[in-house]
Scaffold this active site. Structure first.
Site, PDB file in Angstrom:
ATOM      1  CD  GLU A   1      41.908  38.196  47.999  1.00  0.00           C
ATOM      2  OE1 GLU A   1      41.920  36.973  47.842  1.00  0.00           O
ATOM      3  OE2 GLU A   1      41.039  38.933  47.491  1.00  0.00           O
TER       4      GLU A   1
ATOM      5  CB  SER B   1      39.209  36.616  36.280  1.00  0.00           C
ATOM      6  OG  SER B   1      38.243  37.579  35.890  1.00  0.00           O
TER       7      SER B   1
END
Length: 422
Positions: A261, A399
């Site tokens: 990613e 996060s």
């Protein structure tokens, strides 16, 4: 990593730049420049899809894939050059990122020959689009807490038809599922071993979205877009052989995918960031706020920091192979995510400081130009949209808190964070 360009690199950059300039100048595509992207993925979906298929027809999709899978087999440095030139040309944002950059490489690393033969060609040709079924209402950044369940019904069909190996039957809910409303497939992390907890008993399933057991509900954002969705699975089905890496081994596959990613396409977004910063500087010059020493210093710092972020990202990419886990390269992927996400949020805040009171005002939306419900009753300017969407940068894709835990526990070897505390 040697950051100097070779003659071959310069020639390749010129080839990419020339091709993009020529094709984006045509009447078919010139109106698409700059469309799409974070907070704007609802824009011109069909037109951007056509552009992506145009790229595919000329061999400009999946450029980093090995040639045996239809790609160009470009080196890491050439991939960086391609994505930087693509961003610099202001070409429309792609609609195939999750298939091209995430699922495709994951299938090459973990999939069966049959899975690769079935799914890689349609990704390459941009004929099938993919969504990512990871996050859930109770399992966002804590992916190991997934509660979506799948059970195997043996002999109910499968990809071979009646009497085949069976089907997975899926029940549960996913949320923040980007682009599920126009995708044909979703890769889903589901709990396939009853009674399992945390990382154990998870499987990585490939699930068709166009079926009675799947409901997709778009989530409207403050920016006016709806690229995020809730996806409900109620007895949804997929063939038994569409589990990647084997039943119960989904955690390793999921972590491998996350390693892909943060690749070269993420690094190339620094070109978009430089364009956004330049537009904020232009606004500061136009409205006189550039004369404020505090504003001027803040903008100068952002420019220097962005240059450092790009260099840090290049160094991290040179230390990590696609599919490596999050500790690879001293946690390079997590470090890069932390620095660019924080920088982009600060840019959004600086944009509002430069805008002043104008940043608090919106224009009335032209409701007559689109179907009711297709846009909010107001229009945002580019800096308002930047500010609002960048608030999510430190949350999506892992996060800040999770990235710091990864660095602390998996790289530095510190004690694990206690669970169940407030």
């Amino acid at each position: 990593m040697d950051l100097a360009y070779s003659d071959a690199d310069d020639a390749f950059r010129a080839e990419v730049r020339t091709w993009l300039e020529d094709h984006l100048a045509s009447a078919d595509w010139s109106g698409l420049r700059g469309l799409g992207g974070p907070g704007r993925d609802h824009e011109a979906i069909e037109e951007r899809l056509a552009w992506n298929r145009h790229l595919a027809a000329h061999g400009w999709t999946c450029v980093g894939w090995p040639t045996e899978h239809g790609g160009r087999g470009l080196s890491l440095w050439q991939q960086v050059i391609f994505h930087e030139e693509y961003a610099r040309s202001h070409a429309p944002h792609g609609v195939n990122h999750l298939g091209e950059q995430l699922l495709g490489p994951t299938l090459m690393a973990f999939g069966t020959p049959e899975q690769r033969a079935r799914f890689l060609p349609p990704i390459l040709a941009v004929e099938e689009l993919w969504a990512q079924g990871y996050s859930e209402p109770g399992a966002g950044s804590d992916l190991a807490n997934v509660q979506t369940k799948a059970r195997l019904e043996v002999g109910s069909g499968g990809s071979g038809g009646s009497g085949g190996p069976g089907e997975w039957v899926i029940d549960g809910q996913k949320v923040w599922t980007s682009n599920a409303h126009f995708s044909q497939w979703v890769f889903v992390i589901a709990r396939t071993e009853p009674g399992s907890v945390r990382h154990a008993g998870l499987s990585f399933l490939l699930v068709p979205l166009d079926q009675d057991g799947v409901e997709v509900r778009p989530i409207e954002q403050l920016t006016g877009g709806s690229e995020f969705n809730e996806v409900f699975f109620t007895g949804a089905r997929t063939p038994a052989d569409l589990v990647v890496g084997g039943p119960g081994r989904g955690w390793g596959v999921a972590m491998g995918l996350l390693g892909f990613e943060r690749g070269v396409s993420t690094l190339a977004q620094t070109v978009d960031y430089a364009r956004e910063l330049a537009s904020v500087v232009d606004r500061a010059k136009a409205n006189g706020s550039i004369d404020d020493a505090v504003v001027r210093d803040r903008l100068a710092s952002l420019k220097v920091e962005l240059s450092v972020i790009r260099s840090q990202g290049l160094r991290g990419l040179s230390q990590v192979a696609g599919g490596d886990d999050s500790s690879a390269g001293g946690g390079a992927g997590s470090i890069f995510k932390l620095v660019w996400a924080g920088w982009h949020r600060r840019l959004g805040e600086a944009a509002m400081q430069v805008a002043g009171f104008d940043g608090l005002l919106t224009r009335s939306g032209d409701a007559s130009s689109r179907d009711p419900g297709d846009r909010p009753a107001y229009d945002l300017d580019e800096h308002q949209r930047l500010f609002l969407f960048s608030r999510a940068d430190t949350i999506y894709g892992g996060s800040d808190e999770v990235q710091r835990n990864i660095l602390a526990e998996r790289v530095l070897g510190l004690p694990r964070e206690p669970k169940g505390t407030t």
